[in-house]
Design a protein around this motif. Structure first.
Motif, PDB file in Angstrom:
ATOM      1  N   ILE A  44       0.828  -1.212   0.000  1.00  0.00           N
ATOM      2  CA  ILE A  44       0.000   0.000   0.000  1.00  0.00           C
ATOM      3  C   ILE A  44       0.864   1.264   0.000  1.00  0.00           C
ATOM      4  CG2 ILE A  44      -1.802   1.262   1.294  1.00  0.00           C
ATOM      5  CD1 ILE A  44      -2.862  -1.522   2.150  1.00  0.00           C
ATOM      6  N   GLN A  45       2.057   1.175   0.574  1.00  0.00           N
ATOM      7  CA  GLN A  45       2.978   2.326   0.500  1.00  0.00           C
ATOM      8  C   GLN A  45       3.246   2.670  -0.966  1.00  0.00           C
ATOM      9  OE1 GLN A  45       6.647   1.744   2.902  1.00  0.00           O
ATOM     10  NE2 GLN A  45       5.552   0.087   3.905  1.00  0.00           N
ATOM     11  N   GLU A  46       3.314   1.625  -1.789  1.00  0.00           N
ATOM     12  CA  GLU A  46       3.635   1.837  -3.206  1.00  0.00           C
ATOM     13  C   GLU A  46       2.407   2.260  -4.006  1.00  0.00           C
ATOM     14  OE1 GLU A  46       7.293  -1.248  -3.695  1.00  0.00           O
ATOM     15  OE2 GLU A  46       5.313  -2.125  -3.773  1.00  0.00           O
ATOM     16  N   GLU A  47       1.284   1.637  -3.699  1.00  0.00           N
ATOM     17  CA  GLU A  47       0.068   1.983  -4.465  1.00  0.00           C
ATOM     18  C   GLU A  47      -0.344   3.431  -4.196  1.00  0.00           C
ATOM     19  OE1 GLU A  47      -2.272  -2.070  -5.412  1.00  0.00           O
ATOM     20  OE2 GLU A  47      -2.439  -1.459  -3.332  1.00  0.00           O
ATOM     21  N   THR A  48      -0.183   3.905  -2.957  1.00  0.00           N
ATOM     22  CA  THR A  48      -0.525   5.302  -2.667  1.00  0.00           C
ATOM     23  C   THR A  48       0.454   6.244  -3.373  1.00  0.00           C
ATOM     24  OG1 THR A  48       0.655   5.017  -0.575  1.00  0.00           O
ATOM     25  CG2 THR A  48      -1.747   4.995  -0.474  1.00  0.00           C
ATOM     26  N   THR A  49       1.722   5.860  -3.409  1.00  0.00           N
ATOM     27  CA  THR A  49       2.702   6.682  -4.131  1.00  0.00           C
ATOM     28  C   THR A  49       2.334   6.777  -5.608  1.00  0.00           C
ATOM     29  OG1 THR A  49       4.675   6.698  -2.743  1.00  0.00           O
ATOM     30  CG2 THR A  49       5.063   6.459  -5.082  1.00  0.00           C
ATOM     31  N   ALA A  50       1.946   5.645  -6.190  1.00  0.00           N
ATOM     32  CA  ALA A  50       1.599   5.647  -7.621  1.00  0.00           C
ATOM     33  C   ALA A  50       0.385   6.528  -7.897  1.00  0.00           C
ATOM     34  CB  ALA A  50       1.337   4.222  -8.099  1.00  0.00           C
ATOM     35  N   LEU A  51      -0.526   6.642  -6.918  1.00  0.00           N
ATOM     36  CA  LEU A  51      -1.730   7.452  -7.126  1.00  0.00           C
ATOM     37  C   LEU A  51      -1.622   8.845  -6.503  1.00  0.00           C
ATOM     38  CD1 LEU A  51      -4.589   4.806  -6.530  1.00  0.00           C
ATOM     39  CD2 LEU A  51      -3.579   5.533  -8.695  1.00  0.00           C
ATOM     40  N   GLU A  73      10.760   9.627  -3.289  1.00  0.00           N
ATOM     41  CA  GLU A  73      10.093  10.271  -4.427  1.00  0.00           C
ATOM     42  C   GLU A  73       8.582  10.343  -4.271  1.00  0.00           C
ATOM     43  OE1 GLU A  73      11.233   8.669  -8.190  1.00  0.00           O
ATOM     44  OE2 GLU A  73      13.367   8.832  -7.739  1.00  0.00           O
ATOM     45  N   GLY A  74       8.030   9.478  -3.420  1.00  0.00           N
ATOM     46  CA  GLY A  74       6.578   9.360  -3.338  1.00  0.00           C
ATOM     47  C   GLY A  74       5.971  10.143  -2.197  1.00  0.00           C
ATOM     48  N   THR A  75       4.800   9.683  -1.755  1.00  0.00           N
ATOM     49  CA  THR A  75       3.995  10.424  -0.781  1.00  0.00           C
ATOM     50  C   THR A  75       4.074   9.827   0.618  1.00  0.00           C
ATOM     51  OG1 THR A  75       2.194   8.983  -1.447  1.00  0.00           O
ATOM     52  CG2 THR A  75       2.255  11.168  -2.459  1.00  0.00           C
ATOM     53  N   LYS A  89       6.099  12.111  -6.627  1.00  0.00           N
ATOM     54  CA  LYS A  89       5.939  11.849  -8.069  1.00  0.00           C
ATOM     55  C   LYS A  89       5.998  10.339  -8.298  1.00  0.00           C
ATOM     56  CE  LYS A  89      10.680  11.738  -9.535  1.00  0.00           C
ATOM     57  NZ  LYS A  89      11.876  12.128 -10.023  1.00  0.00           N
ATOM     58  N   ARG A  90       5.587   9.910  -9.462  1.00  0.00           N
ATOM     59  CA  ARG A  90       5.556   8.475  -9.734  1.00  0.00           C
ATOM     60  C   ARG A  90       6.963   7.968 -10.086  1.00  0.00           C
ATOM     61  NH1 ARG A  90       1.835   6.950 -14.469  1.00  0.00           N
ATOM     62  NH2 ARG A  90       0.275   7.822 -13.081  1.00  0.00           N
ATOM     63  N   PRO A  91       7.431   6.924  -9.412  1.00  0.00           N
ATOM     64  CA  PRO A  91       8.785   6.434  -9.673  1.00  0.00           C
ATOM     65  C   PRO A  91       8.991   5.903 -11.101  1.00  0.00           C
ATOM     66  CG  PRO A  91       7.984   5.623  -7.557  1.00  0.00           C
ATOM     67  CD  PRO A  91       6.809   6.246  -8.255  1.00  0.00           C
ATOM     68  N   GLU A  92      10.240   5.883 -11.487  1.00  0.00           N
ATOM     69  CA  GLU A  92      10.632   5.444 -12.832  1.00  0.00           C
ATOM     70  C   GLU A  92      10.122   4.022 -13.129  1.00  0.00           C
ATOM     71  OE1 GLU A  92      14.878   5.393 -13.171  1.00  0.00           O
ATOM     72  OE2 GLU A  92      14.819   4.832 -15.292  1.00  0.00           O
ATOM     73  N   LEU A  93       9.611   3.833 -14.307  1.00  0.00           N
ATOM     74  CA  LEU A  93       9.118   2.544 -14.830  1.00  0.00           C
ATOM     75  C   LEU A  93       7.869   2.006 -14.124  1.00  0.00           C
ATOM     76  CD1 LEU A  93      12.285   0.400 -15.764  1.00  0.00           C
ATOM     77  CD2 LEU A  93      10.997   1.989 -17.166  1.00  0.00           C
ATOM     78  N   TRP A  94       7.273   2.783 -13.247  1.00  0.00           N
ATOM     79  CA  TRP A  94       5.987   2.346 -12.679  1.00  0.00           C
ATOM     80  C   TRP A  94       4.901   2.795 -13.657  1.00  0.00           C
ATOM     81  CZ3 TRP A  94       5.663   2.862  -6.614  1.00  0.00           C
ATOM     82  CH2 TRP A  94       6.727   2.161  -6.046  1.00  0.00           C
ATOM     83  N   ASP A  95       4.894   2.134 -14.807  1.00  0.00           N
ATOM     84  CA  ASP A  95       4.114   2.625 -15.938  1.00  0.00           C
ATOM     85  C   ASP A  95       3.106   1.627 -16.458  1.00  0.00           C
ATOM     86  OD1 ASP A  95       5.796   0.725 -16.890  1.00  0.00           O
ATOM     87  OD2 ASP A  95       6.762   1.961 -18.407  1.00  0.00           O
ATOM     88  N   GLY A  96       2.939   0.505 -15.747  1.00  0.00           N
ATOM     89  CA  GLY A  96       1.955  -0.479 -16.194  1.00  0.00           C
ATOM     90  C   GLY A  96       2.513  -1.510 -17.170  1.00  0.00           C
ATOM     91  N   LYS A  97       3.830  -1.507 -17.399  1.00  0.00           N
ATOM     92  CA  LYS A  97       4.365  -2.433 -18.406  1.00  0.00           C
ATOM     93  C   LYS A  97       5.425  -3.389 -17.850  1.00  0.00           C
ATOM     94  CE  LYS A  97       3.547   0.677 -22.279  1.00  0.00           C
ATOM     95  NZ  LYS A  97       3.614   2.053 -21.765  1.00  0.00           N
ATOM     96  N   ALA A  98       5.453  -3.535 -16.540  1.00  0.00           N
ATOM     97  CA  ALA A  98       6.472  -4.407 -15.946  1.00  0.00           C
ATOM     98  C   ALA A  98       6.311  -5.862 -16.383  1.00  0.00           C
ATOM     99  CB  ALA A  98       6.423  -4.302 -14.424  1.00  0.00           C
ATOM    100  N   SER A  99       5.055  -6.321 -16.483  1.00  0.00           N
ATOM    101  CA  SER A  99       4.827  -7.735 -16.846  1.00  0.00           C
ATOM    102  C   SER A  99       5.406  -8.047 -18.229  1.00  0.00           C
ATOM    103  CB  SER A  99       3.334  -8.050 -16.876  1.00  0.00           C
ATOM    104  OG  SER A  99       2.715  -7.582 -15.733  1.00  0.00           O
ATOM    105  N   VAL A 100       5.220  -7.119 -19.152  1.00  0.00           N
ATOM    106  CA  VAL A 100       5.748  -7.337 -20.506  1.00  0.00           C
ATOM    107  C   VAL A 100       7.274  -7.452 -20.440  1.00  0.00           C
ATOM    108  CG1 VAL A 100       5.929  -6.359 -22.834  1.00  0.00           C
ATOM    109  CG2 VAL A 100       3.848  -6.004 -21.489  1.00  0.00           C
ATOM    110  N   ARG A 101       7.893  -6.568 -19.656  1.00  0.00           N
ATOM    111  CA  ARG A 101       9.363  -6.596 -19.567  1.00  0.00           C
ATOM    112  C   ARG A 101       9.841  -7.915 -18.953  1.00  0.00           C
ATOM    113  NH1 ARG A 101       8.331  -1.266 -17.274  1.00  0.00           N
ATOM    114  NH2 ARG A 101       8.401   0.196 -19.006  1.00  0.00           N
ATOM    115  N   ILE A 102       9.142  -8.363 -17.935  1.00  0.00           N
ATOM    116  CA  ILE A 102       9.548  -9.609 -17.270  1.00  0.00           C
ATOM    117  C   ILE A 102       9.431 -10.788 -18.231  1.00  0.00           C
ATOM    118  CG2 ILE A 102       8.839 -11.276 -15.490  1.00  0.00           C
ATOM    119  CD1 ILE A 102       8.103  -8.827 -13.732  1.00  0.00           C
TER     120      ILE A 102
END
Ligand code: UD1
Length: 367
Positions: free
Chosen positions: A288-295, A314-316, A343-356
Motif C-alpha cells: 500500500i505504501q507503493e500503491e498510494t505513491t503511484a496514485l 520520491e513518493g507520498t 511523483k511516480r517512480p521510474e518505470l511504474w508505468d503499467g508495463k512491468a509484466s511485458v518486460r519480465i
C-alpha cells in the motif's frame, strides 16, 4: 518449456494477475501453470481476489493453511516438491516476500530448477521481520531478479549478484493497479460495501494494520488505536481488519470507537474503490505504501523502516513508527496539505509484466 507461477497470500495475488493477463494476451514461447499454496484460504483473503483480478483457477492448489512459520513453510515445501517432481517445470516464478515465496524457491533450487524472483532485492534492514528473512533467503538462491526500484538492484549488487541477472523492470503490482483503476473508472461500482461509506463521508482516511510488530503486543496495539481515535476526530476513518488483528483486538479486550468504521477484510476492488479517493492512508502494509505513491495519495506508514525507500524519497510516504504522538502529528501535517507531494517512480508505468516475460523468453531459450 514450462514455468510454474506461485502465489500463496493476499499480497501475491495482485502481483501475479497482470503477469497471467499478459501471458494470455501476448505470445510467449512457454506454457505456464499456476500454483496456489493456500497460505491464505478465507474467501475474502483469497477467492474474491481470483474472481475480481480475473486470475484463472490454479492448476495446483496445495491447501496448506495457517500454522507456525516452520509448519506453514514445511507444508508448502513438501507439497510443492511433489508437484515439481511429477510435472517438472523449467522455471519457477515466485513473487514478493511471503512464506510461500521462500518455500517454493528453496524447493525449486534443490531440484535444479531455475528460480525467478519478482520484486527482488528489497531490504528493510530489519531481520526481525519474517518477510526480511524470506527476501534474503529467496534472493540468495534465485537466478533471475526482477527489481521494482533502484535500491533493489543496489542491494543485489552489494550481495554479489551478477549484473546481468538483475533486471530493473518496474512493478507488476502497479501494472495491476492501473488496470483496475481504469476498470473502476469505466464502470463505477455501486455494489461495494464501501460505496455507502463514501457517500456519507466525502472526505475520509483508510487504515490497515496486520504486522505482528504492531498487532501482537497489547500495549503497542492499544497505543495505535488511541492515535487512530484522535485522528478520527478530525477525519472519519474506515478500517478493514485483517484476521490476525481482529483476533488480537478481541484477545486484548480492546474496543474501536464509533468514529472508526470497521469492516471485514475487503476485496481488492472494494478496497481500491476506497483508498483511491482517500485524503489519507495509514498502514503497515508494504504494497500500500507503493500503491498510494503511484496514485499520489498521502501515506503514513506505521513502521520503523521500509524496504521500499523510493516511496519516501520520491513518493507520498512518511515512516512514523508506532508512537501514538507521531502518528497524530504526521496525520495532522498531511491533512493540512504540508505532507510529501510526490511523483511516480521510474518505470511504474503499467508495463512491468511485458518486460519480465520478454526477458524470461529470451533467457529460457538462451540456456
Ligand atoms: C502474510 C505475510 C505478510 C503479508 C500478509 C498480508 C508471511 C510471513 N506473511 O501475513 O507478509 O503482508 O500475509 O495479508 O508470509 N488467517 C485467516 N485466514 C486466512 C489467512 C490467515 O484467518 O485466509 C489468520 C490465521 O489465524 C493465521 C493468521 O491469520 O494464523 C496469519 O496468517 P499468515 O498467513 O501466517 O500470515 P499473515 O499475517 O496473513
Amino acid at each position: 518449456k514450462k514455468i510454474f507461477i506461485v502465489a500463496g497470500a493476499r499480497p501475491n495475488f495482485m502481483k501475479i494477475a497482470p503477469i497471467i493477463r499478459e501471458l494470455r494476451q501476448g505470445s510467449y514461447p512457454f506454457e505456464y501453470k499456476l500454483v496456489h499454496t493456500g497460505q491464505h484460504y478465507d474467501k475474502e483473503m483469497s477467492d474474491v481476489f481470483f474472481e475480481e483480478l480475473e486470475i484463472p483457477s490454479p492448476d495446483y492448489h496445495l491447501d496448506v493453511g495457517s500454522g507456525s512459520h516452520a509448519e506453514q513453510t514445511a507444508k508448502v515445501m513438501v507439497r510443492f516438491e511433489e508437484i515439481c517432481m511429477k510435472d517438472r517445470p523449467d522455471l519457477v516464478m515466485v513473487v514478493g516476500d511471503v512464506n510461500s515465496t521462500l518455500a517454493c524457491s528453496i524447493v525449486a533450487k534443490k531440484l535444479g530448477i531455475k528460480v525467478a524472483h519478482v520484486e527482488a532485492g528489497l531490504r528493510s534492514g530489519d531481520i526481525r521481520m519474517p518477510e526480511e528473512v524470506n527476501r534474503i533467503v529467496t534472493d540468495s538462491i534465485s537466478d533471475y531478479f526482477f527489481v521494482t526500484e533502484k535500491s533493489g538492484a543496489d542491494h543485489l549488487l552489494a550481495e554479489g549478484k551478477p549484473k546481468d541477472s538483475i533486471h530493473f523492470v518496474g512493478h507488476v503490482m502497479i501494472d495491476n493497479l492501473f488496470h483496475q483503476v481504469e476498470k473502476l473508472n469505466r464502470r463505477p461500482e455501486t455494489s461495494f460495501e464501501t460505496t455507502f461509506f463514501k457517500q456519507r463521508h466525502p472526505s475520509y482516511g483508510v487504515v490497515t494494520l496486520h504486522r505482528p510488530s504492531n498487532v501482537d503486543n497489547q500495549e503497542t496495539l492499544a497505543g495505535i488505536i488511541r492515535a487512530l481515535t484522535e485522528v478520527s476526530t478530525a477525519l472519519p476513518l474506515i478500517f478493514p481488519i485483517h484476521p490476525r488483528t481482529q483476533a488480537n483486538i478481541r484477545k486484548f479486550g480492546l474496543t474501536i470507537p464509533d468514529g472508526i468504521v470497521t469492516t471485514k477484510p475487503l476485496s481488492y476492488m472494494a478496497f481500491l474503490n476506497l483508498f483511491k479517493d482517500a485524503r489519507l492512508v495509514l498502514t503497515d502494509s508494504g504494497g500500500i505504501q507503493e500503491e498510494t505513491t503511484a496514485l499520489g495519495i498521502p501515506c503514513i506508514t506505521l513502521r520503523e523502516n521500509t524496504e521500499r525507500p523510493i516511496t519516501v524519497e520520491e513518493g507520498t510516504n512518511v515512516i512514523v513508527g508506532s508512537d501514538p504522538e507521531r502518528i497524530v502529528a504526521e496525520a495532522k501535517k498531511a491533512l493540512s496539505g504540508s505532507g510529501a507531494a510526490g511523483k511516480r517512480p521510474e518505470l511504474w508505468d503499467g508495463k512491468a509484466s511485458v518486460r519480465i516475460l520478454t526477458t524470461l523468453s529470451d533467457a529460457l531459450y538462451a540456456d
